[in-house]
Design a protein around this motif. Structure first.
Motif, PDB file in Angstrom:
ATOM      1  N   SER A 208       0.393  -1.229   0.393  1.00 24.91           N
ATOM      2  CA  SER A 208      -0.095   0.015  -0.234  1.00 24.91           C
ATOM      3  C   SER A 208       1.486   1.116  -0.008  1.00 24.91           C
ATOM      4  O   SER A 208       0.102   1.896  -0.025  1.00 24.91           O
ATOM      5  N   ILE A 209       2.377   0.937   0.515  1.00 23.45           N
ATOM      6  CA  ILE A 209       2.986   2.690   0.576  1.00 23.45           C
ATOM      7  C   ILE A 209       3.630   2.622  -0.505  1.00 23.45           C
ATOM      8  O   ILE A 209       3.523   3.102  -1.728  1.00 23.45           O
ATOM      9  N   THR A 210       4.491   1.331  -1.259  1.00 25.63           N
ATOM     10  CA  THR A 210       5.260   0.925  -2.296  1.00 25.63           C
ATOM     11  C   THR A 210       4.410   1.207  -3.913  1.00 25.63           C
ATOM     12  O   THR A 210       4.608   1.869  -4.743  1.00 25.63           O
ATOM     13  N   ALA A 211       2.582   1.257  -3.835  1.00 33.76           N
ATOM     14  CA  ALA A 211       2.297   1.692  -4.652  1.00 33.76           C
ATOM     15  C   ALA A 211       2.101   3.051  -5.201  1.00 33.76           C
ATOM     16  O   ALA A 211       1.947   3.199  -6.039  1.00 33.76           O
ATOM     17  N   VAL A 212       2.122   4.144  -3.860  1.00 33.12           N
ATOM     18  CA  VAL A 212       1.700   5.075  -4.335  1.00 33.12           C
ATOM     19  C   VAL A 212       2.361   6.340  -4.097  1.00 33.12           C
ATOM     20  O   VAL A 212       2.611   7.703  -4.622  1.00 33.12           O
ATOM     21  N   ALA A 213       3.930   5.724  -3.360  1.00 31.07           N
ATOM     22  CA  ALA A 213       4.867   6.696  -3.085  1.00 31.07           C
ATOM     23  C   ALA A 213       5.794   7.363  -4.377  1.00 31.07           C
ATOM     24  O   ALA A 213       5.867   6.940  -4.719  1.00 31.07           O
ATOM     25  N   LYS A 214       5.605   8.279  -4.008  1.00 35.68           N
ATOM     26  CA  LYS A 214       7.313   9.196  -5.520  1.00 35.68           C
ATOM     27  C   LYS A 214       8.499   8.579  -5.378  1.00 35.68           C
ATOM     28  O   LYS A 214       9.337   8.530  -5.864  1.00 35.68           O
TER      29      LYS A 214
END
Length: 303
Positions: A208-214
């Protein structure tokens, strides 16, 4: 190495929508049910006015000033004498306006408030950008600046996007916009997760973090932590409150593997030397946190 940074979509539509919302809130707290003092002026009376800059500055806040005029001075016409992002000189006319006197008077403080704040941010940012402009990169070339001046989340509540736009207007770069678009692992996160290696492994395993973090960045306070972070595969590292010899050693240890950012102890007296160590980014909370408003005034010239 160029830093990957979130970039706001500074289109005319985005700025207009942002400015309209900010100004709506500002007018609600300033005007409320109506401007009691402006009501003393005859309803149909027209006037011309100008806004003067009392000091040199980089002008920023045009969309906000225009939004205020549209909302409380419908039918007003205006001409900018200094464009957004351009420098003005003391006592120079920045904006000329013509319209109903009541509307111009009601808009005055909101127009000036946004101009004085955002121009202050843009001006301070431009000063820092200019300070590092001739610092040579590691290969000895000047005019090709390695270190970018970057903002932080230390902004006025409710005005973050406006202030980050002002940083952009002054030639700086935006860091993460908020907690939702990038990861910055700080000392408390490291302590809670059990260490540098452990927290980096945990963040990479969290879909859930790696999918959206720039980007994913980790803060370190020692060279030992830097080496551990690099061994764990860190690609962006924040060097917190390190002195100049330590920064130079950090750049040597890093050897181009990760983007290096500096925070803490940055001011106009230190920023050149920090940039000369070879770091990639210098983040400065004072760009948005400690600004001194630029002095503007509005004067009627035909009433």
């Amino acid at each position: 190495m160029s830093a990957t940074l979130p970039v706001l979509d500074y289109t005319a539509d985005m700025l207009r929508q942002l400015a309209e919302a900010d100004v709506h809130r500002a007018l609600a707290e300033d005007v409320g049910a109506g401007d009691l003092t402006a009501a003393l002026v005859p309803a149909g009376k027209t006037a011309s006015a100008r806004i003067l800059a009392r000091e040199a500055a980089v002008i920023c806040g045009v969309p906000w000033a225009e939004a205020a005029l549209r909302q409380v001075a419908p039918g007003a016409q205006w001409t900018w004498r200094v464009a957004e992002g351009q420098r003005c000189q003391p006592d120079q006319t920045v904006l000329e306006m013509t319209g109903l006197a009541r509307g111009l008077l009601t808009a005055e403080r909101t127009v000036l408030n946004f101009l004085q704040l955002l121009s202050a941010v843009a001006t301070r940012t431009a000063d820092y950008v200019a300070a590092v402009a001739q610092v040579p990169s590691l290969d000895g070339e000047t005019g090709r600046v390695r270190a970018r001046i970057v903002d932080t989340r230390k902004t006025l509540p409710g005005l973050r996007l406006a202030q980050k736009y002002a940083v952009h207007c002054g030639g700086g770069w935006n860091h993460r916009i908020g907690l939702y678009d990038a990861v910055l692992i700080k000392e408390n996160h490291i302590a809670a997760a059990g260490g540098v290696t452990e927290v980096l492994a945990q963040v990479r395993a969290t879909a859930s973090i790696t999918a959206v973090a720039k980007f994913i960045e980790i803060e370190v306070e020692t060279l030992a932590q830097l080496e551990e972070a690099l061994q764990a595969g860190a690609t962006m590292v924040l060097l917190d409150n390190m002195d100049l010899p330590t920064l130079r050693e950090a750049v040597r240890i890093n050897a181009g593997r990760a983007i290096l950012e500096v925070s803490g102890g940055v001011n106009m007296g230190t920023v050149r030397e920090i940039a000369a160590t070879g770091v990639d980014r210098i983040s400065i909370g004072a760009l948005t946190k400690d600004v001194k408003a630029v002095d503007f005034s509005m004067r009627f010239v035909d009433l």
